[in-house]
Design a protein around this motif. Structure first.
Motif, PDB file in Angstrom:
ATOM      1  N   ILE A 104       5.532  -3.636  11.956  1.00 60.93           N
ATOM      2  CA  ILE A 104       6.354  -4.957  11.936  1.00 60.93           C
ATOM      3  C   ILE A 104       7.353  -4.934  10.804  1.00 60.93           C
ATOM      4  CG2 ILE A 104       5.948  -7.420  10.889  1.00 60.93           C
ATOM      5  CD1 ILE A 104       3.067  -7.464  11.794  1.00 60.93           C
ATOM      6  N   TYR A 105       7.177  -4.294   9.820  1.00 62.96           N
ATOM      7  CA  TYR A 105       8.319  -3.991   9.017  1.00 62.96           C
ATOM      8  C   TYR A 105       9.420  -3.393   9.372  1.00 62.96           C
ATOM      9  CZ  TYR A 105       9.910  -3.759   3.971  1.00 62.96           C
ATOM     10  OH  TYR A 105      10.557  -3.919   2.891  1.00 62.96           O
ATOM     11  N   ARG A 106       9.414  -2.469  10.344  1.00 62.18           N
ATOM     12  CA  ARG A 106      10.360  -1.716  11.028  1.00 62.18           C
ATOM     13  C   ARG A 106      11.232  -2.479  11.939  1.00 62.18           C
ATOM     14  NH1 ARG A 106       6.806   2.755  10.956  1.00 62.18           N
ATOM     15  NH2 ARG A 106       6.230   2.621  13.163  1.00 62.18           N
ATOM     16  N   GLY A 107      10.430  -3.644  12.414  1.00 60.18           N
ATOM     17  CA  GLY A 107      11.327  -4.596  13.391  1.00 60.18           C
ATOM     18  C   GLY A 107      11.667  -5.749  12.746  1.00 60.18           C
ATOM     19  N   ALA A 114      17.340  -2.723   4.520  1.00 61.15           N
ATOM     20  CA  ALA A 114      17.083  -2.576   3.313  1.00 61.15           C
ATOM     21  C   ALA A 114      16.463  -1.342   2.762  1.00 61.15           C
ATOM     22  CB  ALA A 114      16.581  -3.761   2.400  1.00 61.15           C
ATOM     23  N   GLN A 115      15.517  -0.974   3.467  1.00 58.03           N
ATOM     24  CA  GLN A 115      14.772   0.324   2.978  1.00 58.03           C
ATOM     25  C   GLN A 115      15.769   1.220   3.399  1.00 58.03           C
ATOM     26  OE1 GLN A 115      10.766   0.696   4.644  1.00 58.03           O
ATOM     27  NE2 GLN A 115      10.849   2.833   4.566  1.00 58.03           N
ATOM     28  N   ALA A 116      16.172   1.366   4.263  1.00 55.99           N
ATOM     29  CA  ALA A 116      17.438   2.489   4.664  1.00 55.99           C
ATOM     30  C   ALA A 116      18.443   2.746   3.624  1.00 55.99           C
ATOM     31  CB  ALA A 116      17.908   2.366   6.114  1.00 55.99           C
ATOM     32  N   GLU A 117      18.670   1.444   3.320  1.00 50.48           N
ATOM     33  CA  GLU A 117      19.939   1.319   2.236  1.00 50.48           C
ATOM     34  C   GLU A 117      19.355   2.116   0.791  1.00 50.48           C
ATOM     35  OE1 GLU A 117      22.439  -2.111   1.662  1.00 50.48           O
ATOM     36  OE2 GLU A 117      21.101  -2.745   3.377  1.00 50.48           O
ATOM     37  N   VAL A 134       9.318   0.356  -9.188  1.00 47.68           N
ATOM     38  CA  VAL A 134       8.471  -0.767  -9.094  1.00 47.68           C
ATOM     39  C   VAL A 134       9.214  -1.937  -7.794  1.00 47.68           C
ATOM     40  CG1 VAL A 134       8.023  -2.766 -10.585  1.00 47.68           C
ATOM     41  CG2 VAL A 134       8.543  -0.752 -11.603  1.00 47.68           C
ATOM     42  N   ALA A 135       7.985  -1.975  -7.303  1.00 46.68           N
ATOM     43  CA  ALA A 135       8.122  -3.109  -6.059  1.00 46.68           C
ATOM     44  C   ALA A 135       7.768  -4.507  -6.606  1.00 46.68           C
ATOM     45  CB  ALA A 135       7.186  -2.584  -5.042  1.00 46.68           C
ATOM     46  N   HIS A 136       8.660  -5.361  -6.126  1.00 48.00           N
ATOM     47  CA  HIS A 136       8.450  -6.704  -6.591  1.00 48.00           C
ATOM     48  C   HIS A 136       7.888  -7.352  -5.378  1.00 48.00           C
ATOM     49  CE1 HIS A 136       9.992  -7.942 -10.522  1.00 48.00           C
ATOM     50  NE2 HIS A 136      10.273  -6.198 -10.477  1.00 48.00           N
ATOM     51  N   ASP A 137       6.683  -7.798  -5.430  1.00 47.00           N
ATOM     52  CA  ASP A 137       5.688  -8.306  -4.227  1.00 47.00           C
ATOM     53  C   ASP A 137       5.592  -7.290  -3.263  1.00 47.00           C
ATOM     54  OD1 ASP A 137       4.760 -10.721  -5.166  1.00 47.00           O
ATOM     55  OD2 ASP A 137       6.475 -11.606  -5.269  1.00 47.00           O
ATOM     56  N   TYR A 138       4.915  -7.690  -2.300  1.00 47.28           N
ATOM     57  CA  TYR A 138       4.529  -6.856  -0.879  1.00 47.28           C
ATOM     58  C   TYR A 138       5.881  -6.594  -0.134  1.00 47.28           C
ATOM     59  CZ  TYR A 138       4.923 -10.926   2.128  1.00 47.28           C
ATOM     60  OH  TYR A 138       5.192 -11.999   2.760  1.00 47.28           O
ATOM     61  N   HIS A 139       7.058  -7.354  -0.215  1.00 49.70           N
ATOM     62  CA  HIS A 139       8.187  -7.142   0.523  1.00 49.70           C
ATOM     63  C   HIS A 139       8.781  -5.970   0.331  1.00 49.70           C
ATOM     64  CE1 HIS A 139       7.731 -11.438  -0.940  1.00 49.70           C
ATOM     65  NE2 HIS A 139       7.821 -11.693   0.143  1.00 49.70           N
ATOM     66  N   THR A 140       8.755  -5.328  -0.720  1.00 44.97           N
ATOM     67  CA  THR A 140       9.490  -4.214  -0.938  1.00 44.97           C
ATOM     68  C   THR A 140       8.598  -2.937  -1.118  1.00 44.97           C
ATOM     69  OG1 THR A 140       9.351  -4.635  -3.434  1.00 44.97           O
ATOM     70  CG2 THR A 140      11.481  -5.602  -2.216  1.00 44.97           C
ATOM     71  N   CYS A 141       7.220  -3.162  -0.948  1.00 46.99           N
ATOM     72  CA  CYS A 141       6.211  -2.097  -0.960  1.00 46.99           C
ATOM     73  C   CYS A 141       6.971  -0.690  -0.262  1.00 46.99           C
ATOM     74  CB  CYS A 141       4.920  -2.650  -0.443  1.00 46.99           C
ATOM     75  SG  CYS A 141       4.049  -3.501  -1.914  1.00 46.99           S
ATOM     76  N   PRO A 142       7.120  -0.984   1.023  1.00 44.66           N
ATOM     77  CA  PRO A 142       7.544   0.285   1.967  1.00 44.66           C
ATOM     78  C   PRO A 142       8.720   1.099   1.365  1.00 44.66           C
ATOM     79  CG  PRO A 142       6.806  -1.719   3.289  1.00 44.66           C
ATOM     80  CD  PRO A 142       7.045  -2.145   1.974  1.00 44.66           C
ATOM     81  N   PRO A 143       9.711   0.591   1.165  1.00 43.28           N
ATOM     82  CA  PRO A 143      10.586   1.437   0.490  1.00 43.28           C
ATOM     83  C   PRO A 143      10.357   2.064  -0.742  1.00 43.28           C
ATOM     84  CG  PRO A 143      11.275  -0.900   0.428  1.00 43.28           C
ATOM     85  CD  PRO A 143      10.206  -0.767   1.103  1.00 43.28           C
ATOM     86  N   ALA A 144       9.664   1.178  -1.733  1.00 44.61           N
ATOM     87  CA  ALA A 144       9.209   1.684  -2.877  1.00 44.61           C
ATOM     88  C   ALA A 144       8.202   2.784  -2.942  1.00 44.61           C
ATOM     89  CB  ALA A 144       8.581   0.463  -3.908  1.00 44.61           C
ATOM     90  N   GLY A 145       7.111   2.638  -2.023  1.00 49.62           N
ATOM     91  CA  GLY A 145       6.064   3.721  -1.793  1.00 49.62           C
ATOM     92  C   GLY A 145       6.646   4.734  -1.256  1.00 49.62           C
ATOM     93  N   GLU A 146       7.733   4.808  -0.246  1.00 51.23           N
ATOM     94  CA  GLU A 146       8.120   5.872   0.163  1.00 51.23           C
ATOM     95  C   GLU A 146       9.310   6.674  -0.785  1.00 51.23           C
ATOM     96  OE1 GLU A 146       9.431   8.938   2.990  1.00 51.23           O
ATOM     97  OE2 GLU A 146       7.827   7.508   2.803  1.00 51.23           O
ATOM     98  N   ALA A 153       7.528  10.213  -8.069  1.00 48.15           N
ATOM     99  CA  ALA A 153       7.639   9.160  -9.138  1.00 48.15           C
ATOM    100  C   ALA A 153       6.313   8.243  -9.111  1.00 48.15           C
ATOM    101  CB  ALA A 153       8.961   8.292  -8.987  1.00 48.15           C
ATOM    102  N   ALA A 154       5.927   7.797 -10.433  1.00 46.23           N
ATOM    103  CA  ALA A 154       5.021   6.760 -10.479  1.00 46.23           C
ATOM    104  C   ALA A 154       5.348   5.408  -9.727  1.00 46.23           C
ATOM    105  CB  ALA A 154       4.740   6.367 -11.816  1.00 46.23           C
ATOM    106  N   PHE A 155       4.382   4.811  -8.851  1.00 44.39           N
ATOM    107  CA  PHE A 155       4.424   3.926  -7.833  1.00 44.39           C
ATOM    108  C   PHE A 155       3.577   2.562  -8.459  1.00 44.39           C
ATOM    109  CE2 PHE A 155       3.172   1.885  -3.610  1.00 44.39           C
ATOM    110  CZ  PHE A 155       3.842   1.151  -3.815  1.00 44.39           C
ATOM    111  N   VAL A 156       4.345   1.346  -8.688  1.00 43.08           N
ATOM    112  CA  VAL A 156       3.800   0.060  -9.400  1.00 43.08           C
ATOM    113  C   VAL A 156       4.355  -0.904  -8.590  1.00 43.08           C
ATOM    114  CG1 VAL A 156       3.862  -1.430 -11.483  1.00 43.08           C
ATOM    115  CG2 VAL A 156       3.934   1.082 -11.790  1.00 43.08           C
ATOM    116  N   VAL A 157       3.500  -1.945  -8.089  1.00 45.29           N
ATOM    117  CA  VAL A 157       3.509  -2.968  -7.429  1.00 45.29           C
ATOM    118  C   VAL A 157       3.213  -4.207  -8.253  1.00 45.29           C
ATOM    119  CG1 VAL A 157       3.073  -4.292  -5.450  1.00 45.29           C
ATOM    120  CG2 VAL A 157       2.834  -1.868  -5.171  1.00 45.29           C
ATOM    121  N   ASP A 158       4.316  -5.109  -8.453  1.00 48.43           N
ATOM    122  CA  ASP A 158       4.311  -6.362  -9.182  1.00 48.43           C
ATOM    123  C   ASP A 158       4.128  -7.453  -8.546  1.00 48.43           C
ATOM    124  OD1 ASP A 158       4.584  -7.837 -11.682  1.00 48.43           O
ATOM    125  OD2 ASP A 158       6.624  -8.143 -11.310  1.00 48.43           O
TER     126      ASP A 158
END
Length: 424
Positions: A104-107, A114-117, A134-146, A153-158
């Protein structure tokens, strides 16, 4: 597009948010705390209305729908629908549901772009290699995690919200979007080195729902300390709601309650919202016969929120207990009212009520009904308002970001100590 800032430091933190970041209080506070602690800060997000802090390295994300070919649009539509089917029908098989969420995210055109950027910016500027993402909410988790995976790096979800139950009154969201949110959070929150959130109640729910590497850290959304005057009660007495003007924030009930207010009170609703919703609220004020006592104002810039609020007397927020997200809310506006030196009139919801009673800040509206809200407002005599204003200004010396940021910085320092030297 990456915009250079003036900072020269050793550790680098990337903060990702799909918001107008110069207007996003939590991003601004987080970035300043990191900068003050000696980090170089990279912020990826959309342009806001307010001026951007010059010390940021800024990645400007496109917030418009990029032109796409028909084939590309159809392909992304298929990705979204296949992913939704997987999230819904394979909810009992986490791996399949999480694969569906990533599909879904890729779609989603804006989010996938944004992830590609973000990843392209990181690759093009190796000198900005992150130690912390640091990912702010689930919206940015995929680019932050990748990004964290690629760089060590350390990965944090806020988590600003309890997103699994954000819109329980919306059947379409519950049926189609909620399975996606659950699968995405189950995937990325389990991978995160740490999760932070805004209240202890939401922290407990996240720990119940997800398998996490460590307990959730509560970092409340407190404003920067600003010394405000103890302003005499006005004539008329000004009651203020400020924040996002949208559904499920008790605004309809607040407006209807004005009919039962003593004549010396009037209400200001300050904030931005959809024009159709604002028009509906204005029509409601006319239908209720209180249009002359209810004023609508646009939001003020971030740096003016507290001084503008200080001109009022009572801070009002009476959203309903529709879901765990609403029940356990501890929003920016609660603390902004306190910092501005206002008496509070809020809904009887546990996180806010506990703080209100602990610091003796005001009164609770026991029900989300016009009569109950009017009764609470009317109980605030001029003498009581002055008492609660003084209590708020005293509490502001404790409930401020300068104190709260220590919890966040201590967590980030702990994560750095845990990283291998090569990852830092």
């Amino acid at each position: 597009m990456t915009v250079a800032g003036a900072s020269t430091v050793q550790r680098t933190a990337w903060i990702l948010s799909y918001t107008g970041v110069s207007d996003e209080p939590r991003v601004l506070r987080q970035a300043k705390a990191l900068g003050d602690a000696g980090w170089r800060v990279v912020v990826a997000g959309h342009d806001g209305r307010s001026a951007r802090p010059p010390e940021w390295r800024y990645i400007r994300l496109d917030d418009t729908n990029p032109p796409r070919s028909l084939a590309r649009r159809l392909g992304q539509l298929c990705q979204r629908e296949l992913g939704r089917a997987a999230c819904i029908h394979f909810a009992g098989w986490p791996a399949a549901a999480q694969a569906g969420a990533r599909l879904i995210y890729r779609g989603l055109p804006l989010w996938s772009a944004a992830q590609a950027e973000i990843l392209a910016a990181a690759e093009s500027e190796p000198g900005l290699r992150p130690d912390l993402v640091v990912a702010h909410d689930y919206h940015t988790c995929p680019p932050a995690g990748e990004l964290a995976r690629r760089t060590g790096a350390a990965f944090v979800v806020d988590c600003h919200e309890y997103s699994r139950a954000e819109y329980p009154g919306n059947p379409g969201w519950m049926a189609r979007e909620r399975p996606f949110v659950i699968a995405l959070q189950d995937d990325y929150l389990a991978r995160a080195d740490a999760v932070t959130t805004v209240s202890d109640g939401i922290a407990r729910l996240l720990e119940r729902d997800q398998a996490l590497k460590r307990p959730v850290t509560t970092v409340r959304s407190l404003p920067f300390y600003a010394q405000m005057p103890l302003r005499p009660v006005g004539e008329p007495i000004e009651v203020l709601y400020h924040g996002i003007v949208g559904p499920e924030r008790g605004l309809e009930v607040s407006i209807q309650s004005v009919r039962g207010w003593k004549p010396e009170y009037r209400l200001t609703i300050r904030g931005n919202g959809e024009s159709t919703y604002l028009d509906a609220l204005k029509a409601l004020s006319r239908e209720a016969g209180v249009a002359e006592r209810v004023r609508f104002e646009p939001a003020v810039p971030f740096g003016e929120i507290i001084p503008a609020a200080n001109q009022a007397d009572i801070g009002l927020f009476v959203q309903s207990d529709l879901s765990p997200q609403k029940r356990l809310a501890l929003p920016n506006k609660f603390f902004e009212y306190v910092m501005a030196g206002l008496a509070l009139c809020i809904a009887d919801l546990p996180e806010m009520a506990t703080l209100l009673q602990r610091h003796d800040l005001g009164v609770l509206a026991r029900k989300l009904q016009p009569d109950a809200v009017a009764e609470a407002v009317n109980s605030l005599s001029r003498d009581r308002i002055m008492h609660y204003k003084a209590q708020a200004l005293a509490a502001a010396r404790l409930l401020n970001w300068e104190n709260e940021q220590r919890t966040m910085i201590a967590l980030f320092d702990e994560l750095m100590r845990e990283r291998r030297p090569s990852a830092c």
